[in-house]
Design an enzyme around this catalytic site. Structure first.
Site: not given
Ligand code: AMP
Length: 197
Positions: A13, A88, A127, A139, A150
């Protein structure tokens, strides 16, 4: 152009929102980025969000709806925006509808990035590695435990939004497993339909 990108963590996204935002000259509104900035700055919102985010949970609807309501009112959103990571939950979607209606605005499309769950873990790991290699800070929620939470949050709270937007005639699904440029082309195709409508 007012667009939502939907998809689980690691679906792409953020990557796609950035590309499309640049191409179409409209801002990418990422609640995750805004919350991370608030955490870094130590604002009251950041203090509330920090632990929840690090564990991979969802920050309260009230907080994120407030953030988006303020952001959408800024002048750079007048020509449109791409929502990345918001809404969300169904209550967030309802709040967004009310917000847009109050401004006589309407969503153009909701694009779902469909991906195979088995690749999400490796995408998140990649990532994190790339961020480290570039000298950045990984992160707090890009780790296996937080990712599980998540994903659970996505399936429990966010995935019902595909049904919600399908029912509103707004949902388009693209293949998020394709190479980045192909995914962008698919999204461009969806945006072209809107512009020619
Ligand atoms: P993201 O960068 O979109 O993956 O978001 C990172 C984290 O920020 C999420 O795991 C949540 O803790 C929080 N967050 C971002 N957007 C929202 C939202 N719309 N509602 C609730 N929590 C959010």
């Amino acid at each position: 152009m007012k667009l939502i990108l939907l998809g689980p963590p690691g679906a792409g996204k953020g990557t796609q929102s950035q590309i499309i935002a640049e191409k179409h000259g409209i801002p990418q509104l990422s609640t995750g980025d805004m919350l991370r900035a608030a955490v870094k700055a130590g604002t009251p919102v950041g203090l509330k969000a920090k632990e929840i985010m690090a564990a991979g949970g969802l920050v309260s609807d009230e907080i994120v709806v407030g953030i988006i309501a303020d952001r959408i009112s800024e002048p750079d959103c007048a020509r449109g925006f791409i929502l990345d990571g918001f809404p969300r939950t169904l209550p967030q979607a309802a709040a967004l509808d009310a917000l847009l209606t109050s401004k006589s605005l309407k969503l153009d499309r909701v694009v779902e990035l469909k991906v195979d769950d088995t690749i999400l873990v490796s995408r998140i790991e990649t990532r994190a590695k790339e961020t480290l290699a570039a000298g950045g800070t990984v992160r707090a929620d890009d780790n296996a435990d937080a990712l599980k939470t998540r994903l659970m949050a996505y399936y429990r709270e966010t995935s019902p939004l595909t049904g919600y937007y399908f029912a509103h005639g707004l949902l388009k699904t693209v293949d998020g497993m394709a190479p980045i440029a192909d995914v962008t082309r698919q999204i461009d195709g969806v945006l072209g339909e809107v512009q020619n409508a």
